[in-house]
Design a protein around this motif. Structure first.
Motif, PDB file in Angstrom:
ATOM      1  N   ASN A 106       0.933  -1.156  -0.102  1.00  0.00           N
ATOM      2  CA  ASN A 106       0.184   0.061  -0.043  1.00  0.00           C
ATOM      3  C   ASN A 106       0.886   1.258  -0.026  1.00  0.00           C
ATOM      4  N   GLN A 130      -3.518   6.637  -5.345  1.00  0.00           N
ATOM      5  CA  GLN A 130      -3.496   5.418  -4.546  1.00  0.00           C
ATOM      6  C   GLN A 130      -2.631   4.321  -5.305  1.00  0.00           C
ATOM      7  N   LEU A 132      -1.850   0.175  -4.726  1.00  0.00           N
ATOM      8  CA  LEU A 132      -2.427  -0.827  -3.944  1.00  0.00           C
ATOM      9  C   LEU A 132      -2.271  -1.888  -4.581  1.00  0.00           C
ATOM     10  N   HIS A 136      -4.643  -6.780  -1.652  1.00  0.00           N
ATOM     11  CA  HIS A 136      -4.901  -5.978  -0.390  1.00  0.00           C
ATOM     12  C   HIS A 136      -6.407  -5.983   0.091  1.00  0.00           C
ATOM     13  N   ASN A 139      -8.842  -3.234  -1.462  1.00  0.00           N
ATOM     14  CA  ASN A 139      -9.024  -3.308  -2.715  1.00  0.00           C
ATOM     15  C   ASN A 139     -10.545  -3.446  -2.717  1.00  0.00           C
TER      16      ASN A 139
END
Length: 240
Positions: A106, A130, A132, A136, A139
């Motif tokens: 992240n 962002q 990611l 994760h 999400n």
């Protein structure tokens, strides 16, 4: 006819593989002649963290390392979390960069960041693109996926980040406060930071408690150091 010896063949193919690897590395963190003519400049030379410093700490990049052609969080030696900030301030620009994360990684890229002693973090002023890992848990939240304007704007068009360990391509464009985000070639965000509707949106989030957040259309660019490893390469910018 004499046949090549096995060890000679092994050496030959090893050299070919190494040469190919070096050639691939040499293609990164470089500008083409056309890019130079168009006004692009590198924000990372592939060898050092020159042009960057820690947020509110002008003379150090501790916790970040230039290694193997990437600008990355030093997950082995770092002792504290610190975002990395560009030395220069940018207003109207197009920024391109590649990024990859560790598993469940992240991170983010902030724009229009102010540096002041009373602002203890980059995100207290700078909106976030962002980053990611699709694996994760965040999400599942539409405003926290890769390519979103974190906690504010979900993806305008569906775009999927590549999994941990693979490189993604991102682009941020800003012209007089109007921004566009792209993830792997797909437009994911359009927002006008000068519009009343933008401040209304901010007022419905936790960012309302940060009086400088999202109110500026120029500032530093910042790379976020979060809980896990992130690496960047091919960071380049064109001022518009």
């Amino acid at each position: 006819m004499n046949q090549p010896r096995p060890h000679a063949l092994f050496l030959y193919f090893t050299i070919l593989i190494l040469a190919a690897s070096c050639a691939d590395t040499d293609q990164n963190n470089r500008l083409t002649t056309k890019e130079r003519e168009q006004g692009w400049t590198l924000l990372f030379d592939g060898r050092s963290a020159d042009g960057w410093h820690l947020y509110n700490k002008k003379n150090t990049t501790a916790g970040w390392i230039a290694r193997d052609g990437t600008l990355a969080v030093d997950t082995v030696n770092k002792t504290e979390v610190n975002d990395l900030v560009s030395d220069k301030v940018f207003k109207n620009f197009e920024l391109q960069f590649e990024w990859k994360l560790s598993k469940n990684g992240n991170s983010g890229v902030f724009i229009n960041v102010l540096e002041r002693p009373d602002l203890t973090t980059a995100w207290a002023s700078g909106p976030e693109y962002q980053l990611l890992d699709p694996a994760h848990a965040d999400n599942a939240n539409p405003v926290k996926r890769a390519g979103t304007l974190f906690a504010l704007d979900a993806q305008k068009n569906p775009a999927v980040a590549k999994p941990a360990g693979e490189w993604n391509q991102s682009r941020i464009k800003q012209t007089e406060g109007k921004i566009e985000f792209y993830l792997n070639g797909i437009l994911t965000v359009q927002q006008d930071l000068t519009a009343p509707a933008w401040q209304d949106s901010v007022g419905r989030t936790h960012f309302k408690n940060f009086p400088e957040f999202g109110k500026h259309t120029s500032g530093h660019i910042a790379l976020q150091d979060w809980a896990s490893g992130v690496a960047f390469r091919n960071i380049k910018i064109k001022e518009l």
